[in-house]
Design a protein around this motif. Structure first.
Motif, short mmCIF file in Angstrom:
data_model
loop_
_atom_site.label_atom_id
_atom_site.label_comp_id
_atom_site.label_asym_id
_atom_site.label_seq_id
_atom_site.Cartn_x
_atom_site.Cartn_y
_atom_site.Cartn_z
N GLU A 86 0.95 -1.25 -0.13
CA GLU A 86 -0.02 -0.12 0.10
C GLU A 86 0.82 1.29 -0.01
OE1 GLU A 86 -0.25 -2.65 1.85
OE2 GLU A 86 -2.23 -2.92 2.66
N ILE A 90 0.23 2.90 -3.66
CA ILE A 90 -0.36 4.01 -3.46
C ILE A 90 0.51 5.17 -2.91
CG2 ILE A 90 -2.60 4.82 -2.83
CD1 ILE A 90 -3.48 1.97 -2.72
N ARG A 94 1.22 8.71 -4.47
CA ARG A 94 0.54 10.12 -3.96
C ARG A 94 1.84 11.01 -3.37
NH1 ARG A 94 -3.97 7.53 -0.14
NH2 ARG A 94 -5.34 7.15 -1.80
N ARG A 104 -12.80 13.26 -3.03
CA ARG A 104 -13.71 12.28 -2.84
C ARG A 104 -15.26 12.87 -2.82
NH1 ARG A 104 -10.45 7.78 0.68
NH2 ARG A 104 -9.13 7.30 -1.16
N ARG A 130 -9.47 15.88 0.55
CA ARG A 130 -8.88 15.39 1.69
C ARG A 130 -7.09 15.83 1.21
NH1 ARG A 130 -7.55 8.72 1.84
NH2 ARG A 130 -5.62 8.95 3.19
N TYR A 137 0.58 9.73 7.82
CA TYR A 137 0.99 9.12 6.85
C TYR A 137 2.17 9.09 6.37
CZ TYR A 137 -3.78 7.55 5.46
OH TYR A 137 -5.03 7.20 5.33
N ASP A 244 -9.14 10.13 5.27
CA ASP A 244 -9.59 8.72 5.13
C ASP A 244 -10.66 8.16 5.89
OD1 ASP A 244 -8.84 6.06 4.17
OD2 ASP A 244 -8.02 5.69 6.25
N GLU A 274 -8.76 6.20 -8.76
CA GLU A 274 -9.17 5.17 -8.05
C GLU A 274 -10.53 5.08 -7.36
OE1 GLU A 274 -6.14 4.18 -4.76
OE2 GLU A 274 -6.25 6.40 -4.18
N VAL A 276 -12.44 3.90 -3.94
CA VAL A 276 -12.08 4.41 -2.25
C VAL A 276 -12.04 3.13 -1.82
CG1 VAL A 276 -12.97 5.19 -0.24
CG2 VAL A 276 -13.28 6.52 -2.44
C1 IPM Z 1 -7.26 5.05 0.81
C2 IPM Z 1 -6.81 3.83 1.36
C3 IPM Z 1 -5.25 4.03 1.71
C4 IPM Z 1 -5.32 5.33 2.69
C5 IPM Z 1 -4.58 3.02 2.29
C6 IPM Z 1 -4.56 1.92 1.50
C7 IPM Z 1 -3.26 3.14 2.62
O1 IPM Z 1 -7.41 3.27 2.63
O2 IPM Z 1 -7.13 5.25 -0.32
O3 IPM Z 1 -8.48 5.68 1.32
O4 IPM Z 1 -5.36 5.03 4.05
O5 IPM Z 1 -5.16 6.33 2.13
#
Ligand code: IPM
Ligand code: MN
Length: 352
Positions: A86, A90, A94, A104, A130, A137, A244, A274, A276
């Motif tokens: 992850e 991802i 980001r 979102r 967001r 993070y 999140d 992507e 959610v």
């Molecule tokens: C989201 C997901 C991610 C996040 C994870 C997979 C790290 O939950 O895109 O909402 O927490 O941002």
């Protein structure tokens, strides 16, 4: 004819199945509205990591960066250590592409799909902005005296003025384009005093947007408000971690994880689209996952690619599919490819 070059990372679990339907819809929109789609698929995800120990090689990362847009399925699989892929896929996209906006939308299209009594589409239409590159993070975790009875684990929440200001400004701009022009700051500045930076920056930037009305909610109260009076919310701006959490809650208001989409953007430069939802490994390969979330992400991608007509048509096709064709959003109520077929039918039927 214009060609859009899309980097596709289908990823883990149900990712490949839902991405397949998303690409079908994208190609059909291209045929109808006059653009071509050149999709390059990348194999990264847990299966690839198990085979090769590769997470996301630099050369591939450099290539992905040059695409017009990135489409991501889902990442996450119990066979890999928690968070490794992850964060490596991802997270890296980001953070290293500085995709600081995570948009979102929370929009209910049919009262049948809302778990709240007496609430319909007129009550649930929000946009969560967001922050996507700061907060807990991107801070290193620390485990002092690990495994002992004196263990101390910590991970800071960090916010910069630049990072705060650009997301707050983006949210004001977004609020300006909406009918209600109302922006709510969601934070927990009473407990996490570092978020006083959000309080101050929000008040400063607000002065430049006299046409946007503002509000504030602590994140706990925001959760309550989303259930009690979702109609009082329009655009929300919030920190990465709270964003999140509240967008999973928001997804349920619009029918569940099967329909909620997101755009990760560095405005004017790069966009990654992507669902959610996560990888839903228990459902992998069973043709039961709802691809609407990914198709809605494709719709946001079309807006990003400036294919406004195609985006509007896909939006209309999603609305028709959800309101007129899907009897339920429960997992397995319709097959994944069947929902893709419905979308294609509805897309073909959208009047020009
Ligand atoms: C989201 C997901 C991610 C996040 C994870 C997979 C790290 O939950 O895109 O909402 O927490 O941002
Ligand atoms: Mn999440």
């Amino acid at each position: 004819m214009k060609t859009h070059r899309i980097a596709v990372i289908a990823g883990d679990g149900v990712g490949p199945e839902v991405v397949e339907q998303g690409l079908r819809v994208m190609r059909a929109a291209g045929e109808r509205f006059g653009f071509a789609v050149a999709a390059t698929e990348y194999p990264f995800g847990t299966a690839h990591w198990l085979e090769t120990e590769e997470i996301f090689p630099d050369a591939a990362f450099e290539e992905v960066k040059t695409a017009d847009a990135i489409l991501l399925g889902a990442i996450g699989d119990p066979r890999a250590p928690i968070g490794l892929l992850e964060r490596g896929i991802i997270g890296r996209l980001r953070w290293d592409l500085d995709l600081f906006v995570n948009l979102r939308p929370i929009k209910l299209l049919d009262a049948r799909f809302c778990p709240l009594k007496g609430k319909g589409p007129e009550h649930v239409d929000m946009l969560v902005v967001r922050e996507n590159t700061e907060d807990a993070y991107v801070q290193k975790p620390s485990f002092e005296a690990q495994g002992t009875e004196n263990e101390v684990a910590s991970q800071a929440m960090l916010y910069t003025r630049k990072g705060t200001e650009r997301i707050v400004r983006y949210a004001f701009e977004a609020a300006r384009t909406r009918r209600r022009k109302h922006l709510t700051l969601v934070d927990k500045a009473n407990a996490v005093r570092a978020q006083d930076l959000y309080t101050r920056v929000f008040a400063e930037v607000a002065k430049e947007y006299p046409d946007v009305s503002t509000g504030h909610l602590y994140v706990d109260a925001a959760c309550m408000r989303m259930l009690e009076a979702p109609e009082s919310l329009d655009v929300i701006v919030t920190t990465n971690l709270f964003g999140d959490i509240i967008t999973d809650l928001g997804a349920m208001l619009q029918g569940g994880m099967g329909v909620a989409a997101s755009a990760n953007l560095h405005p004017g430069q790069r966009g990654l689209f992507e669902s959610v939802h996560g990888s839903f490994p228990q459902a992998a390969g069973k043709n039961v996952a709802n691809p609407v979330a990914t198709i809605a992400a494709v719709q946001m991608m079309l807006v990003w690619l400036k294919e406004a007509e195609a985006a509007a048509a896909v939006e209309a096709a999603i609305a028709q599919t959800l309101t007129r064709r899907m009897t339920s959003l429960a997992v397995g109520a319709h097959r994944t490819d069947e929902i893709g077929d419905m979308l294609l039918d509805e897309l073909a039927a959208v009047p020009v």
